[in-house]
Design a protein around this motif. Structure first.
Motif, PDB file in Angstrom:
ATOM      1  N   MET A  89     -18.267  78.694  48.329  1.00 39.41           N
ATOM      2  CA  MET A  89     -18.506  78.813  49.762  1.00 39.41           C
ATOM      3  C   MET A  89     -17.197  78.449  50.466  1.00 39.41           C
ATOM      4  SD  MET A  89     -21.857  77.211  51.716  1.00 39.41           S
ATOM      5  CE  MET A  89     -21.307  75.517  51.978  1.00 39.41           C
ATOM      6  N   PRO A  90     -16.836  79.086  51.570  1.00 41.63           N
ATOM      7  CA  PRO A  90     -15.559  78.785  52.223  1.00 41.63           C
ATOM      8  C   PRO A  90     -15.510  77.363  52.768  1.00 41.63           C
ATOM      9  CG  PRO A  90     -16.923  80.175  53.631  1.00 41.63           C
ATOM     10  CD  PRO A  90     -17.593  80.131  52.286  1.00 41.63           C
ATOM     11  N   THR A  91     -14.307  76.863  52.937  1.00 40.40           N
ATOM     12  CA  THR A  91     -14.152  75.551  53.564  1.00 40.40           C
ATOM     13  C   THR A  91     -14.634  75.637  55.004  1.00 40.40           C
ATOM     14  OG1 THR A  91     -11.933  76.006  54.410  1.00 40.40           O
ATOM     15  CG2 THR A  91     -12.102  75.100  52.151  1.00 40.40           C
TER      16      THR A  91
ATOM     17  N   ALA B 261     -13.002  74.805  57.628  1.00 36.82           N
ATOM     18  CA  ALA B 261     -11.913  75.359  58.435  1.00 36.82           C
ATOM     19  C   ALA B 261     -11.915  76.885  58.356  1.00 36.82           C
ATOM     20  CB  ALA B 261     -10.577  74.804  57.965  1.00 36.82           C
ATOM     21  N   GLN B 262     -12.171  77.427  57.162  1.00 38.26           N
ATOM     22  CA  GLN B 262     -12.233  78.880  57.009  1.00 38.26           C
ATOM     23  C   GLN B 262     -13.429  79.460  57.754  1.00 38.26           C
ATOM     24  OE1 GLN B 262     -12.219  78.726  52.657  1.00 38.26           O
ATOM     25  NE2 GLN B 262     -10.373  79.982  52.610  1.00 38.26           N
ATOM     26  N   ALA B 263     -14.570  78.786  57.624  1.00 37.79           N
ATOM     27  CA  ALA B 263     -15.787  79.275  58.267  1.00 37.79           C
ATOM     28  C   ALA B 263     -15.659  79.265  59.792  1.00 37.79           C
ATOM     29  CB  ALA B 263     -16.984  78.433  57.835  1.00 37.79           C
ATOM     30  N   LYS B 264     -14.912  78.297  60.312  1.00 37.65           N
ATOM     31  CA  LYS B 264     -14.751  78.149  61.762  1.00 37.65           C
ATOM     32  C   LYS B 264     -13.394  78.654  62.237  1.00 37.65           C
ATOM     33  CE  LYS B 264     -17.326  76.128  64.064  1.00 37.65           C
ATOM     34  NZ  LYS B 264     -18.427  76.645  64.904  1.00 37.65           N
ATOM     35  N   SER B 265     -12.861  79.633  61.548  1.00 44.58           N
ATOM     36  CA  SER B 265     -11.504  80.112  61.850  1.00 44.58           C
ATOM     37  C   SER B 265     -11.426  80.967  63.107  1.00 44.58           C
ATOM     38  CB  SER B 265     -10.972  80.919  60.670  1.00 44.58           C
ATOM     39  OG  SER B 265     -11.768  82.081  60.466  1.00 44.58           O
ATOM     40  N   GLY B 266     -12.545  81.236  63.720  1.00 43.69           N
ATOM     41  CA  GLY B 266     -12.553  82.093  64.902  1.00 43.69           C
ATOM     42  C   GLY B 266     -13.155  83.449  64.623  1.00 43.69           C
ATOM     43  N   VAL B 267     -13.362  83.766  63.345  1.00 48.22           N
ATOM     44  CA  VAL B 267     -14.025  85.006  62.952  1.00 48.22           C
ATOM     45  C   VAL B 267     -15.468  84.664  62.598  1.00 48.22           C
ATOM     46  CG1 VAL B 267     -14.039  86.943  61.352  1.00 48.22           C
ATOM     47  CG2 VAL B 267     -11.860  85.930  62.059  1.00 48.22           C
ATOM     48  N   ASP B 268     -16.433  85.280  63.287  1.00 49.88           N
ATOM     49  CA  ASP B 268     -17.816  84.890  63.057  1.00 49.88           C
ATOM     50  C   ASP B 268     -18.314  85.362  61.694  1.00 49.88           C
ATOM     51  OD1 ASP B 268     -19.349  87.569  63.357  1.00 49.88           O
ATOM     52  OD2 ASP B 268     -18.137  87.502  65.180  1.00 49.88           O
ATOM     53  N   VAL B 269     -19.423  84.787  61.278  1.00 51.47           N
ATOM     54  CA  VAL B 269     -19.938  85.001  59.930  1.00 51.47           C
ATOM     55  C   VAL B 269     -20.311  86.453  59.667  1.00 51.47           C
ATOM     56  CG1 VAL B 269     -22.337  84.402  60.513  1.00 51.47           C
ATOM     57  CG2 VAL B 269     -21.526  84.048  58.182  1.00 51.47           C
ATOM     58  N   THR B 270     -20.835  87.146  60.678  1.00 53.16           N
ATOM     59  CA  THR B 270     -21.210  88.543  60.467  1.00 53.16           C
ATOM     60  C   THR B 270     -19.986  89.438  60.309  1.00 53.16           C
ATOM     61  OG1 THR B 270     -21.443  88.771  62.873  1.00 53.16           O
ATOM     62  CG2 THR B 270     -23.439  88.405  61.607  1.00 53.16           C
ATOM     63  N   THR B 271     -18.941  89.151  61.067  1.00 47.90           N
ATOM     64  CA  THR B 271     -17.705  89.931  60.943  1.00 47.90           C
ATOM     65  C   THR B 271     -17.089  89.738  59.561  1.00 47.90           C
ATOM     66  OG1 THR B 271     -17.269  89.757  63.326  1.00 47.90           O
ATOM     67  CG2 THR B 271     -15.408  90.329  61.908  1.00 47.90           C
TER      68      THR B 271
END
Length: 451
Positions: free
Chosen positions: A271-273, A275-285
């Motif tokens: 699973m991503p860190t 920081a990666q999950a909240k990088s500004g790119v939403d989960v669906t994108t």
């Protein structure tokens, strides 16, 4: 909604008085007695409610509806500003996590007398939905409009390439010790930069191309689309007096071991860190870009996932947990009346219409959300099927009664203000899951002070 906005919402309502009569009620002088203003936040639902307003006016020519739509991030702050300045909409879409505070501050009109007078049949709604809008004071504050549960959206090209069958996906189990078959599948679906899978020799967890499991955030105090079903199927509940939390249990060992397991998927490279999950790119994108094989999400996201034409997306059930069954949070929205409106009869007529099968058949046929009226569900299922969705995984927990409510409390903003940074810290590895016991103590102190 981010933390600062939630805090602002609470602060903005803290000193709000109950309006006796709204002096200027959202441009009252400029509008006729039968013209009401209605707010919603979901742009995808604007067309179907525009159609509802048209049919409503045809049936009730003495009334008309002006619809205004604002994005989620602006909706609630604008609403609070409207309460304070006596310019709130006559009727607005309410959320079960927000209306308890509004009701506590006298900003939402109880509709019990209207319901009794017009003999509104509350049995037409999906089981439990109507009662969700009875506040802690025993008064009713809205009629249900829709409902939602959660499932896994998965990239079927990835599962096929991994040799994972539909039957395996729909019969997953999990536990906080080794993750069960769910973790095995997530591991199989994770692929590093050299094409090695998470269950193959040489897998490089520090250079992952496709994560088996994606997620949007740390979940705050509700974990609706992140961890809620894991915790529930581990025998945990949010609070005493669900859904009206009087004492929360975020320090319960069943909860902390659930979060520790979930966070452990990051350590294993599955699973991503954070920081990666909240990088500004939403989960669906990210899912649409092929970076995640599986993402949990709610039924309200079907339309968004449907736009990801580059991915063949399917739905899978949530896993069976240690208690021996699946569980999903079941939430829903309702239409509520501002206590300060000078158009109460017109507002009630609109709310009653929106809660009727006539209106909810219109909603159902749009194939955007699940209608609250049970008899409208066949039309919704047909509309979703036409769009290529088999929505059965969303429906099964409701039919089985294996659902739990979104946690509600008039102090929800304060609970969020504690739990959001606490969960963020845990998922960022800045704090251990055991730190949630301290956060839980802080939450219960707030409840004790405000009770």
């Amino acid at each position: 909604m981010n933390l600062s906005r939630r805090t602002l919402l609470k602060a903005g309502l803290a000193s709000l008085a109950v309006p006796a009569v709204a002096a200027c009620n959202n441009g009252a002088a400029a509008r006729g007695d039968g013209e009401i203003i209605y707010w919603l936040w979901d742009s995808a639902q604007l067309p179907m409610y525009t159609e509802c307003a048209k049919v409503f006016h045809e049936q009730n020519p003495q009334y008309s509806v002006k619809i205004e739509q604002y994005g989620w991030n602006d909706y609630w702050s604008k609403l609070v500003t409207g309460f304070i300045s006596d310019t709130a909409p006559d009727v607005f879409t309410g959320h079960s996590s927000k209306y308890p505070l509004f009701a506590d501050k006298g900003q939402v009109l109880p509709i019990d007398d209207y319901v009794a007078r017009d003999k509104v049949d509350l049995s037409i709604y999906q089981k439990g939905l109507a009662d969700r809008w009875i506040g802690a004071d025993g008064k009713r504050y809205g009629l249900p409009k829709d409902w939602d549960t959660e499932v896994y959206f998965y990239n079927s090209a990835f599962t096929e390439a991994a040799g994972i069958s539909t039957e395996q996906l729909n019969s997953m189990t999990w536990n906080p010790q080794d993750g069960g078959t769910f973790e095995q599948i997530v591991r199989r679906l994770t692929v590093d930069s050299k094409g090695r899978r998470g269950d193959q020799p040489g897998f490089d967890k520090n250079n992952v191309k496709v994560y088996g499991l994606g997620y949007a955030d740390a979940g705050g105090g509700d974990g609706q689309t992140s961890w809620s079903w894991y915790a529930a199927t581990n025998g945990w509940k949010y609070s005493e007096g669900e859904p009206w939390g009087t004492k929360f249990f975020y320090g319960d060992p069943k909860f902390t071991e659930t979060i520790a397991w979930w966070r452990g998927l990051i350590t294993k490279g599955l699973m991503p860190t954070y920081a990666q999950a909240k990088s500004g790119v939403d989960v669906t994108t990210s899912f649409g870009a092929g970076k995640y094989a599986i993402t949990p999400n709610g039924s309200w996201m079907l339309g968004t996932y449907g736009t990801l034409k580059q991915v063949k997306t399917k739905l899978a059930r949530l896993p069976i947990g240690p208690i021996g069954k699946r569980m999903s949070m079941m939430n829903g929205l309702a239409d509520t009346i501002w206590a300060g409106t000078t158009r109460r009869d017109a507002s009630w007529a609109w709310v009653k219409f929106l809660g009727s099968q006539t209106a909810q058949d219109i909603v159902a046929k749009a194939g955007v959300v699940f209608p609250a009226v049970a008899a409208s569900m066949p039309a919704a299922k047909a509309a979703f099927a036409k769009s290529g969705w088999d929505v059965t995984p969303f429906l099964e927990p409701v039919e089985a009664g294996d659902v739990f409510p979104y946690p509600a409390n008039p102090n929800a903003a304060d609970v969020t203000a504690v739990m959001t940074p606490a969960m963020d810290a845990v998922m960022s590895f800045e704090a251990d899951p055991s730190s949630l016991a301290k956060a839980n103590a802080d939450v219960n102190k707030i409840l004790a002070v405000n009770s």
